[in-house]
Design a protein around this motif. Structure first.
Motif, PDB file in Angstrom:
ATOM      1  N   LEU A   1      -7.272  -1.286   4.528  1.00 26.82           N
ATOM      2  CA  LEU A   1      -7.502  -0.507   3.640  1.00 26.82           C
ATOM      3  C   LEU A   1      -8.635   0.924   3.473  1.00 26.82           C
ATOM      4  O   LEU A   1      -8.657   0.928   2.335  1.00 26.82           O
TER       5      LEU A   1
ATOM      6  N   LEU B   1       0.598  -1.456  -0.057  1.00 27.00           N
ATOM      7  CA  LEU B   1       0.011  -0.040   0.133  1.00 27.00           C
ATOM      8  C   LEU B   1       0.710   1.251  -0.095  1.00 27.00           C
ATOM      9  O   LEU B   1       0.256   2.544  -0.464  1.00 27.00           O
TER      10      LEU B   1
ATOM     11  N   SER C   1      -3.536   5.771  -3.556  1.00 27.94           N
ATOM     12  CA  SER C   1      -3.771   5.554  -2.430  1.00 27.94           C
ATOM     13  C   SER C   1      -4.555   6.084  -1.785  1.00 27.94           C
ATOM     14  O   SER C   1      -4.521   6.277  -0.137  1.00 27.94           O
TER      15      SER C   1
ATOM     16  N   MET D   1      -5.813  -0.259  -5.083  1.00 22.09           N
ATOM     17  CA  MET D   1      -6.777  -1.463  -4.282  1.00 22.09           C
ATOM     18  C   MET D   1      -7.604  -1.791  -4.812  1.00 22.09           C
ATOM     19  O   MET D   1      -8.171  -2.374  -3.858  1.00 22.09           O
TER      20      MET D   1
END
Length: 449
Positions: free
Chosen positions: A53, A20, A245, A27
């Motif tokens: 996440l 990440l 991200s 993602m």
């Protein structure tokens, strides 16, 4: 080969964190079955990874190939904490999958009363029928059916059966892996199917189209002469715009570098820009609460961008035309509106949002962070008043008066005193006394509660 999906299935937190930290990693990509990393964490019950996440921008309502959202999977496997996490982050509690089932259908089928009660308390309807005409109450058995019936009545639900309705048009599916390009891979212009011109400006043409089964926007740059040097600079600078991200940053997916054609490709946002949302008659009501949420989205994005290493930053001018609105009314700063080093050097087209020093000094003499904060103050004013700043002036008049005649937006009566105070603080005439976005984020977060 890196496998983010396997790491999420296994709960390998260290590998996921490292993955990440690369801003180019998306993602929200899907595996061969359309499962995003968040889908896998919700299915396997990895709560901490799901929290990570979500905090980094995972799409809460993304669907796999069976139209399951992460909430479907968390509910079906009895992961109550993850269900609570998703609901806190605006999961659509009544969305149906390809079988017409909601998350509540699965909680009822497995007899999970705790999860079912969480869902109903969050607005899940007990009367939605699936393709077989079964509602969650039909799936529930014994005491659970009575408990949910009573809970639904308590919350004022209409218990009349809601027949199945196909929701596949929502277009929330995760992108395929093919839609996320590697750092050095470009797009062939011939692979873009461009069908509608959206805008023409001195910086180029913006077109809507399709690419790899995705709705996209292609921005074809206006370059007088695309030399070998410009082509090289474009190739070097373009990766800075691929920021996947952060939930409030809209990345550039790919680029076309086929001189004389240079173009960036981004995801199409059907709601358009924040400017259009506020001034374009879209029918969406932007009340004070929603305005504060949108302002917080932008502040979070700018705090993130300012936190990047300087060599990884792009030239971005903040204004409402450069902020796009996602389907769930999330604001996202559009990286495609950044300027390349060879593009329109010294030319300014939206001065109404720019600081006096940005309009009168050389870029090397400007505190860019402070200048962005001034632009954010104008955007806050725009959200508060629903007006276009200096709409009665031409761009040239507006820029000259801001830079030389102390022209400023005026805060009308009726605006929240807290918001008015924040606008004034962010628009301090002394750039050194303006706050940073890291300071503004918690203030807005508190104001929106």
């Amino acid at each position: 080969m890196e496998d983010i999906f396997q790491w999420c299935r296994e709960g390998n937190a260290m590998q996921v964190r490292v993955w990440l930290d690369d801003t180019e990693h998306d993602m929200n990509q899907g595996d061969d079955h359309g499962f995003s990393p968040l889908h896998w964490c919700c299915k396997e019950g990895h709560t901490k990874l799901a929290e990570l996440l979500v905090s980094r921008g995972a799409r809460i309502n993304a669907t796999n190939r069976g139209d399951d959202t992460p909430l479907h999977l968390a509910a079906a496997h009895g992961h109550r904490e993850i269900v609570q996490l998703l609901l806190r982050n605006r999961a659509d509690v009544n969305v149906t999958n390809e079988h017409g089932n909601t998350a509540l259908h699965y909680a009822c089928f497995w007899g999970d009363q705790a999860v079912a009660e969480e869902l109903v308390a969050a607005g899940a309807l007990v009367s939605i029928a699936n393709k077989d005409s079964d509602t969650p109450l039909d799936k529930a058995r014994g005491p659970l059916a009575k408990r949910l019936h009573d809970l639904a009545v308590e919350f004022g639900q209409d218990l009349k059966k809601i027949q199945f309705k196909d929701q596949s048009w929502l277009g929330l599916k995760t992108r395929s892996r093919d839609a996320t390009l590697s750092r050095h891979k470009g797009i062939n212009m011939a692979d873009l199917s461009l069908h509608t011109q959206l805008a023409v400006s001195p910086s180029g043409e913006t077109w809507r189209g399709r690419w790899q089964n995705n709705d996209i926007v292609a921005k074809i740059l206006s370059v007088r002469e695309c030399s070998a040097r410009i082509s090289r600079d474009f190739n070097e600078e373009f990766p800075k715009l691929r920021i996947f991200s952060h939930p409030n940053v809209l990345p550039v997916l790919g680029c076309v570098n086929q001189p004389p054609r240079l173009a960036t490709v981004s995801q199409y946002m059907a709601r358009g820009s924040l400017h259009r949302l506020l001034h374009g008659g879209t029918g969406v009501v932007v009340d004070t609460a929603r305005a504060l949420r949108l302002a917080l989205d932008v502040a979070r994005a700018m705090a993130f961008l300012h936190g990047l290493e300087r060599q990884n930053r792009c030239r971005f001018h903040l204004n409402s035309k450069h902020v796009m609105i996602d389907e769930d009314l999330t604001a996202r700063v559009n990286m495609a509106d950044s300027k390349f080093s060879f593009q329109e050097v010294g030319r300014i087209y939206e001065p109404a949002w720019m600081s006096p020093e940005a309009l009168s000094k050389k870029p090397s003499d400007i505190n860019l962070e402070a200048s962005d904060m001034w632009s954010f103050a104008v955007l806050l004013w725009e959200l508060a008043t629903r007006e276009v700043p200096f709409a009665d002036l031409s761009p040239m008049e507006c820029g000259m008066k801001i830079a030389l005649e102390d022209l400023r937006v005026s805060i009308p009566p009726g605006i929240s005193p807290h918001l008015a105070k924040l606008i004034r603080i962010c628009m301090n005439e002394d750039p050194g006394k303006r706050p940073s976005f890291d300071m503004v984020v918690p203030i807005l977060d508190k104001m929106k509660r």
